[in-house]
Design an enzyme around this catalytic site. Structure first.
Site, PDB file in Angstrom:
ATOM      1  N   CYS A 112       0.759  -1.249   0.000  1.00 42.91           N
ATOM      2  CA  CYS A 112       0.000   0.000   0.000  1.00 42.91           C
ATOM      3  C   CYS A 112       0.786   1.294   0.000  1.00 42.91           C
ATOM      4  O   CYS A 112       0.465   2.200  -0.781  1.00 42.91           O
ATOM      5  CB  CYS A 112      -0.997  -0.005   1.153  1.00 42.91           C
ATOM      6  SG  CYS A 112      -0.308  -0.367   2.758  1.00 42.91           S
ATOM      7  N   HIS A 165      -0.384   7.185   5.494  1.00 40.60           N
ATOM      8  CA  HIS A 165       0.674   6.174   5.425  1.00 40.60           C
ATOM      9  C   HIS A 165       1.903   6.616   4.624  1.00 40.60           C
ATOM     10  O   HIS A 165       2.558   5.812   3.958  1.00 40.60           O
ATOM     11  CB  HIS A 165       0.120   4.862   4.846  1.00 40.60           C
ATOM     12  CG  HIS A 165       0.975   3.672   5.180  1.00 40.60           C
ATOM     13  ND1 HIS A 165       0.788   2.428   4.612  1.00 40.60           N
ATOM     14  CD2 HIS A 165       2.029   3.536   6.026  1.00 40.60           C
ATOM     15  CE1 HIS A 165       1.669   1.580   5.088  1.00 40.60           C
ATOM     16  NE2 HIS A 165       2.435   2.231   5.960  1.00 40.60           N
TER      17      HIS A 165
END
Length: 455
Positions: A112, A165
């Site tokens: 991701c 993130h």
């Protein structure tokens, strides 16, 4: 932090004196405030020096489209009813898919954080410093210029809701990288070490514009509601809203009522939990689509639905090989639907391979925002594939790789995707036209193609 490799000059206009002022491009980009000022003032004066920003539209036009970018976490290509899954219930996303243009061969990274850095910058993740998902390897260089910064510099309101993130400390936070409104969780996932002690998907501690506070409810509901409220705000400006759910990423926490229908089908508990989380995502997606309708802005709002990589667990994935963490199709080929009723024909599909790096240049072009000259995209504007008669992209190759540790290993977990063939790990060759399941390695029959793609 990585330093700029050039020392071009920026000319702007002093707000107090009206005089032309100059500053180092490298210095401007190395701090969040400098980078914001850089983008906001670049449109005031064009300079002939190579490598400086092109003029940006600094006051948004009322006719410019809004943008809603939705990306889910670990939801695979096969996790939609529209892709042949007869178990999962995703009626709102399925309906949206039929209203959209589908890119049937759309690719992301196998994990991701690299996908997210490429999505935000239009650049391959290695250029941004993001190579993995943890232990500091998911921190994007602070001087990368993101879509949010470019949209904000062009007069848009910008907001992120969910998973960032790409760094939890300045100057890497979402609020440092152009998002004016930010409701996110720390790190790569809720309940992970970066999260608050005792964290849960229910009543989570989240970070709102840099400050931690506790919220009531389920995480996806909270993020989607905040996104809705952001879109509803009356400001006279268009918006760029980025909803990045942390679901259906582990630890697969969801109310039992979402699980029960899938357990009653005889599915295992893990799959039932995943499908329950995806059903909840679908409900929230439907709520956001209704919000656009209620506001009367659906026609001129660009909406994208996509996911960040393949499924983490083994389940239905439309016949594709592999899953998250792998560079076979099941790990890197994901759903990608884009809807813009004012301009795009519903129900069209594009088979030309495209990728995460293409989203930023496409959205900027669609919204009439010029890319800063100092920003170098790896991606391409996809609008010609949608609106023109089959432009020739036969010369294009896409690259995907990831590794754990500080040193990459040559040809480990890597893929090169060409117009027809795909090279995996530098040695396996697949003809995706005739063999989309990647069942037959034809490298021995085509050493010339292998050699070309290795190069």
């Amino acid at each position: 932090m990585r330093k700029s490799t050039h020392d071009d000059r920026l000319a702007g206009i002093d707000a107090d004196t009206g005089e032309v002022k100059k500053c180092s491009l490298g210095a401007a980009l190395r701090t969040p405030s400098g980078r914001r000022e850089f983008l906001q003032t670049a449109g005031a004066l064009a300079i002939g020096t190579s490598g400086v920003l092109s003029p940006l539209r600094v006051s948004a036009d009322a006719n410019q489209p809004n943008v809603l970018l939705v990306m889910t976490d670990d939801q695979g290509f096969g996790d939609l009813g529209v892709h042949g899954n007869d178990k999962v219930r995703t009626p709102n996303i399925d309906a949206f898919a039929r209203q959209s243009v589908e890119f049937t061969q759309f690719y992301v990274c196998p994990v991701c954080a690299p996908t997210r850095s490429s999505l935000m910058t239009g650049r391959y993740n290695y250029r941004t410093g993001v190579v993995d998902t943890w232990i500091g390897r998911a921190m994007m260089h602070g001087d990368e210029v993101t879509m949010a910064e470019m949209f904000g510099g062009a007069g848009y309101r910008t907001g992120i809701f969910g998973k960032w993130h790409l760094g939890d400390c300045a100057p890497m936070r979402s609020i440092d990288q152009g998002f004016q409104e930010s409701l996110v969780h720390y790190g790569g996932g809720m309940t992970q070490p970066s999260d608050a002690p005792g964290a849960s998907y229910f009543d989570p501690v989240l970070v709102h514009n840099g400050e931690q506070q506790q919220y009531k409810g389920y995480c996806t509901d909270i993020f989607a509601t905040a996104c809705r409220q952001f879109m509803e705000a009356k400001s006279g400006k268009p918006f760029f809203a980025y909803l990045a759910t942390n679901a259906p990423h582990v630890p697969l926490q969801i109310e039992e009522r979402y699980m029960k229908p899938y357990l009653s089908m005889g599915l295992d508990e893990t799959t039932a939990r995943v499908y329950g989380m995806e059903e909840n995502i679908d409900e929230n997606f439907g709520m956001l689509m209704k919000t656009l309708d209620d506001l009367g802005i659906s026609d001129n709002t660009i909406v994208i639905f996509m996911t960040d990589n393949g499924p983490q667990q083994q389940r239905y994935n439309a016949g594709m090989r592999g899953r998250k963490g792998m560079v076979y199709e099941g790990g890197i080929r994901v759903p990608f639907y884009i809807r813009w009723p004012k301009r795009f024909q519903a129900g069209e599909s594009v088979a030309t391979p495209a990728a995460h790096i293409d989203v930023a240049p496409t959205l900027l072009a669609a919204c009439g925002i010029e890319k800063p000259d100092a920003v170098h995209f790896d991606g391409r504007n996809l609008l010609p594939l949608i609106e023109e008669s089959s432009p020739d992209w036969s010369d294009r190759y896409l690259f995907f790789q990831w590794h754990r540790g500080d040193k990459p290993e040559r040809f480990r977990d890597c893929a090169v995707r060409g117009p027809r063939y795909k090279l995996v790990n530098g040695k396996e060759l697949y003809d995706l036209k005739d063999d989309p399941a990647e069942s037959t390695d034809i490298a021995a029959k085509h050493p010339d193609i292998v050699e070309e793609m290795r190069k």
